[in-house]
Write a protein that holds these residues in place. Structure first.
Motif, mmCIF file in Angstrom:
data_model
loop_
_atom_site.group_PDB
_atom_site.id
_atom_site.type_symbol
_atom_site.label_atom_id
_atom_site.label_comp_id
_atom_site.label_asym_id
_atom_site.label_seq_id
_atom_site.Cartn_x
_atom_site.Cartn_y
_atom_site.Cartn_z
ATOM 1 N N LYS A 142 7.196 25.691 1.933
ATOM 2 C CA LYS A 142 8.620 25.809 1.879
ATOM 3 C C LYS A 142 9.325 25.290 0.926
ATOM 4 C CE LYS A 142 12.235 23.363 4.961
ATOM 5 N NZ LYS A 142 12.617 22.490 5.993
ATOM 6 N N GLU A 143 8.970 24.149 0.457
ATOM 7 C CA GLU A 143 9.551 23.789 -1.178
ATOM 8 C C GLU A 143 9.514 24.774 -2.074
ATOM 9 O OE1 GLU A 143 8.327 19.713 -1.959
ATOM 10 O OE2 GLU A 143 9.216 19.021 -0.285
ATOM 11 N N LYS A 144 8.111 25.427 -2.370
ATOM 12 C CA LYS A 144 8.009 26.410 -3.209
ATOM 13 C C LYS A 144 8.772 27.573 -3.134
ATOM 14 C CE LYS A 144 4.372 29.540 -4.867
ATOM 15 N NZ LYS A 144 2.783 29.958 -4.591
ATOM 16 N N ALA A 145 9.164 27.933 -2.079
ATOM 17 C CA ALA A 145 10.180 29.176 -1.737
ATOM 18 C C ALA A 145 11.546 28.673 -1.959
ATOM 19 C CB ALA A 145 10.072 29.544 -0.099
ATOM 20 N N MET A 146 11.767 27.525 -1.587
ATOM 21 C CA MET A 146 13.175 27.010 -2.013
ATOM 22 C C MET A 146 13.324 26.656 -3.529
ATOM 23 S SD MET A 146 14.661 23.351 -0.687
ATOM 24 C CE MET A 146 13.874 23.585 1.005
ATOM 25 N N HIS A 147 12.196 26.334 -4.159
ATOM 26 C CA HIS A 147 12.482 26.143 -5.627
ATOM 27 C C HIS A 147 12.539 27.635 -6.127
ATOM 28 C CE1 HIS A 147 10.359 22.150 -5.651
ATOM 29 N NE2 HIS A 147 11.771 22.015 -5.322
ATOM 30 N N GLN A 148 11.836 28.529 -5.755
ATOM 31 C CA GLN A 148 11.819 29.994 -6.440
ATOM 32 C C GLN A 148 13.191 30.541 -6.132
ATOM 33 O OE1 GLN A 148 9.211 31.236 -8.067
ATOM 34 N NE2 GLN A 148 11.017 32.602 -8.636
ATOM 35 N N ARG A 149 13.883 30.241 -4.925
ATOM 36 C CA ARG A 149 15.114 30.840 -4.660
ATOM 37 C C ARG A 149 16.418 30.335 -5.264
ATOM 38 N NH1 ARG A 149 14.968 29.448 0.437
ATOM 39 N NH2 ARG A 149 16.675 28.019 0.543
ATOM 40 N N PHE A 150 16.289 28.874 -5.545
ATOM 41 C CA PHE A 150 17.155 28.332 -6.475
ATOM 42 C C PHE A 150 17.079 28.761 -7.937
ATOM 43 C CE2 PHE A 150 17.575 25.153 -2.862
ATOM 44 C CZ PHE A 150 18.815 25.616 -2.454
ATOM 45 N N ALA A 151 15.798 28.632 -8.211
ATOM 46 C CA ALA A 151 15.626 29.042 -9.791
ATOM 47 C C ALA A 151 16.004 30.478 -9.999
ATOM 48 C CB ALA A 151 14.327 28.994 -9.844
ATOM 49 N N THR A 205 0.863 -1.121 -0.013
ATOM 50 C CA THR A 205 -0.007 0.039 0.012
ATOM 51 C C THR A 205 0.797 1.147 0.224
ATOM 52 O OG1 THR A 205 -1.961 -1.079 1.330
ATOM 53 C CG2 THR A 205 -1.776 1.325 1.169
ATOM 54 N N PHE A 206 0.459 2.068 -0.905
ATOM 55 C CA PHE A 206 1.226 3.478 -1.071
ATOM 56 C C PHE A 206 0.514 4.514 -0.144
ATOM 57 C CE2 PHE A 206 3.646 0.827 -3.832
ATOM 58 C CZ PHE A 206 4.842 1.262 -4.012
ATOM 59 N N VAL A 207 1.067 5.547 0.306
ATOM 60 C CA VAL A 207 0.283 6.651 0.888
ATOM 61 C C VAL A 207 0.805 7.818 0.337
ATOM 62 C CG1 VAL A 207 -0.447 7.517 3.057
ATOM 63 C CG2 VAL A 207 0.038 5.352 2.893
ATOM 64 N N LEU A 208 0.052 8.757 -0.234
ATOM 65 C CA LEU A 208 0.433 10.002 -0.808
ATOM 66 C C LEU A 208 0.149 11.013 0.199
ATOM 67 C CD1 LEU A 208 -0.616 10.056 -4.719
ATOM 68 C CD2 LEU A 208 1.620 10.470 -3.645
ATOM 69 N N VAL A 209 1.098 11.795 0.378
ATOM 70 C CA VAL A 209 0.754 12.822 1.616
ATOM 71 C C VAL A 209 1.403 14.227 1.049
ATOM 72 C CG1 VAL A 209 1.468 13.609 4.192
ATOM 73 C CG2 VAL A 209 1.482 11.172 3.143
ATOM 74 N N ARG A 210 0.462 15.178 1.463
ATOM 75 C CA ARG A 210 0.769 16.458 1.039
ATOM 76 C C ARG A 210 0.523 17.570 2.305
ATOM 77 N NH1 ARG A 210 -3.902 17.631 -3.608
ATOM 78 N NH2 ARG A 210 -5.677 17.568 -2.293
ATOM 79 N N SER A 211 1.470 18.218 2.276
ATOM 80 C CA SER A 211 1.636 19.195 3.579
ATOM 81 C C SER A 211 1.436 20.453 3.128
ATOM 82 C CB SER A 211 2.685 18.949 4.580
ATOM 83 O OG SER A 211 2.958 20.136 5.202
ATOM 84 N N GLU A 212 0.569 21.496 3.491
ATOM 85 C CA GLU A 212 0.415 22.617 3.063
ATOM 86 C C GLU A 212 1.524 23.679 3.643
ATOM 87 O OE1 GLU A 212 -0.594 25.856 1.106
ATOM 88 O OE2 GLU A 212 -1.889 24.236 1.270
ATOM 89 N N GLU A 213 2.406 23.393 4.675
ATOM 90 C CA GLU A 213 3.258 23.999 5.384
ATOM 91 C C GLU A 213 4.847 23.553 4.547
ATOM 92 O OE1 GLU A 213 5.987 24.078 9.645
ATOM 93 O OE2 GLU A 213 3.863 23.245 9.622
#
Length: 588
Positions: A359-368, A347-355
């Motif tokens: 964080k990842e969005k800001a990280m991607h934007q900074r590196f991009a 069984t696989f569990v997909l998890v998504r966290s708003e927080e």
């Protein structure tokens, strides 16, 4: 620190709450910071706390160390102008640590496996000194021998004079303790189960590293590898730790510093099961343990597991991530979705966290942004060059730019093309991939779990996985509060003994944490140790009026203040008021 209370009305009753408060100065202002909340306990909570206190302190006190009060009080005349205090020592914290040592019955198991011989100080007693020191004031064996021990009242508690605790004896105690690691671990599991009724249906497994100061040439395990301490310049060893869902330690192993996490799984699972039995446990591990070989081995041997997966595996479930159906809230800001495995075994569990998404969005934007700025500068330099440029050198610059910002490197395609009309003979072409942006928008904040436990809900699997933070917290405590790093020893057996002492101290730490939680005292053992550490023992010296050459010496424990008394009361502890003097100093 001091206690502050507040009262509130609830259900027609008045409830009183106590807080342990510390004054913190910021510039010219003093702020009050709550260190621990002394939660209110109901009748059942008080009964449970008292029962635990009896289990921990149920053994008879070491009365030979305390003043015998059965004797009729003697009456003497003293000279008030000559009354003085001598020999102030830290008492409260080492006495509490000694209580924890005996509560776990480490004194019994050490005495059993290290029986007294011709040595001047029993090795079981030296093991207690090393572990109590690691809990109360983590430091080197040299510091223990030369400074720490003589400043504490352990010589009264253990009956070992300060001049008998030297550096050589501390090192030799490490050598004597290490061979009994397996036996003490087995004893610890049994004793912790007696104290706290622990569940062993779930075992959390993680690996960390700790580094050396120096070359550690005498230790074949000291090697350079992936450093969790960000000290790639130092040699290290890896430590694999197994804890229960409450963070209670069961056992650990020390591996070479360059050992890859995925290669430790079979060994550590086999070792722990050989000691504690196989049973139907669920092994919880992070994605660093995931490999096709490990998964196949766990499935083949019938072991149950819940493991994080590499980020790259998310693309296999791209359709399920985009699909808005079947997501369930497992906590505020966190959603999960069950997905069947391709073979039906997992069984696989997909998890998504708003927080995590933010964080990842800001990280991607900074590196991009960094990559884009770097490519624009490079493009401008190539376009304005006055002479041909070295293609290989420019390609290496592009590689370094993408490599140092790898989180967003996949967003860009950069190519050097020949341009005979340009002075540089080259031209840089680059673009941002829209498909990368689309995937990032959907996958940011997502991660994937896999398990062969097929009868749990997505919420149950996720909550079980996040308990892995207990293993991570264990490493943080050992590194920060117990100072397992850096390692100054160079011989392999001494390094392993140092880690073992830290493990024993961590077991005492978790015992105190469980104890104070059930007593409504929060979950900060360091606060309790520091507060009780202010309680001292001291000698009250009373010169006799009839003979100035003679004096009465009484070894007293300073009475606790209001805060300390409240802590002791919640823990169910009775602080001794007087200590028995050694016969050589009992002057009258």
């Amino acid at each position: 620190m001091y206690l502050r209370h507040s009262t509130i009305r609830k259900d027609g009753k008045t409830h009183t709450y106590w807080r342990l408060v510390r004054s913190v100065r910021h510039g010219s202002k003093v702020h009050q910071q709550t260190v621990a909340q002394l939660g209110e306990l109901d009748a059942q909570g008080r009964a449970d706390a008292q029962a635990l206190a009896r289990r921990i302190t149920g053994r008879a006190d070491q009365y030979e160390l305390f003043e015998d009060r059965a004797r009729a009080p003697a009456k003497v005349e003293v000279r008030l102008d000559g009354v003085r205090l001598e020999r102030g020592r830290r008492f409260g914290d080492v006495w509490l640590a000694w209580t924890l040592w005996r509560a776990l019955k480490f004194d019994e198991v050490c005495a059993k496996h290290m029986p007294e011989g011709r040595e001047e100080v029993a090795w079981s007693t030296m093991a207690a000194i090393l572990t109590i020191a690691r809990l109360c004031e983590p430091s080197s064996e040299l510091h223990i021998a030369e400074d720490w021990y003589r400043r504490t009242a352990l010589d009264d508690v253990l009956g070992v004079p300060a001049d008998q605790v030297n550096e050589d004896r501390c090192y030799r105690a490490l050598d004597q303790l290490l061979p009994h690691k397996t036996a003490i671990e087995q004893h610890l599991r049994q004793r912790l189960g007696e104290l706290f009724t622990l569940d062993y249906d779930l075992l959390l497994y993680d690996v960390t590293s700790t580094y050396f100061e120096g070359q550690a040439l005498a230790n074949p395990q000291a090697k350079r590898g992936h450093s969790r301490d960000h000290r790639a310049d130092c040699k290290q060893v890896c430590i694999a730790l197994v804890v229960t869902r409450q963070g209670i330690p069961l056992g650990y192993e020390v591996f070479d510093g360059n050992r890859v996490d995925v290669t430790t799984v079979e060994e550590i699972v086999g070792t722990m099961e050989a000691r504690f039995g196989m049973a139907g446990r669920v092994w919880v591990m992070d994605r660093g343990m995931t490999s096709a070989a490990n998964i196949a081995w766990l499935q083949k041997t019938g072991r149950r597991y819940l493991i994080g997966t590499p980020k790259s595996d998310l693309k296999k479930f791209a359709a399920q991530i985009v699909d808005a159906r079947d997501w369930q809230s497992v906590r505020q800001g966190v959603e999960a979705k069950l997905c069947a495995g391709p073979d039906g075994k997992e069984t696989f569990v997909l998890v998504r966290s708003e927080e995590r998404r933010e964080k990842e969005k800001a990280m991607h934007q900074r590196f991009a942004d960094r990559i884009e700025q770097g490519l624009r500068r490079l493009e401008h330099r190539i376009a304005h060059a006055r002479q041909p440029l070295d293609r290989g050198r420019i390609e290496r610059q592009i590689g370094r730019l993408l490599g140092s910002n790898s989180r967003a490197a996949g967003r860009f395609v950069a190519t050097l093309v020949d341009d005979p009309n340009a002075d540089a003979k080259l031209r840089l072409q680059w673009l941002a991939r829209s498909d990368w942006d689309d995937w990032s928008r959907h996958s940011e904040g997502c991660y994937l779990l896999r398990s062969n436990v097929n009868d749990w809900t997505s919420e149950g699997l996720w909550q079980t996985y996040v308990q892995l933070t207990e293993a991570e917290a264990a490493f943080r405590i050992q590194k920060s509060d117990l100072s397992i790093r850096p390692i100054w020893h160079h011989k392999q057996h001494r390094v392993q003994a140092h880690i073992f002492v830290c493990f024993l101290a961590y077991a005492m730490w978790k015992t105190l944490e469980q104890w104070q939680q059930r007593a409504g005292l929060g979950n900060s053992p360091r606060t309790i140790l520091e507060e009780l550490g202010r309680i001292q023992s001291t000698d009250v010296v009373l010169p006799l009026a009839c003979d100035p050459e003679r004096e009465v010496r009484i070894r007293c424990v300073v009475r606790p203040d209001r805060t300390q008394a409240a802590l002791l009361d919640r823990l169910g502890l009775r602080l001794p008021e007087r200590l028995r003097l050694p016969s050589a100093t009992n002057q009258m």
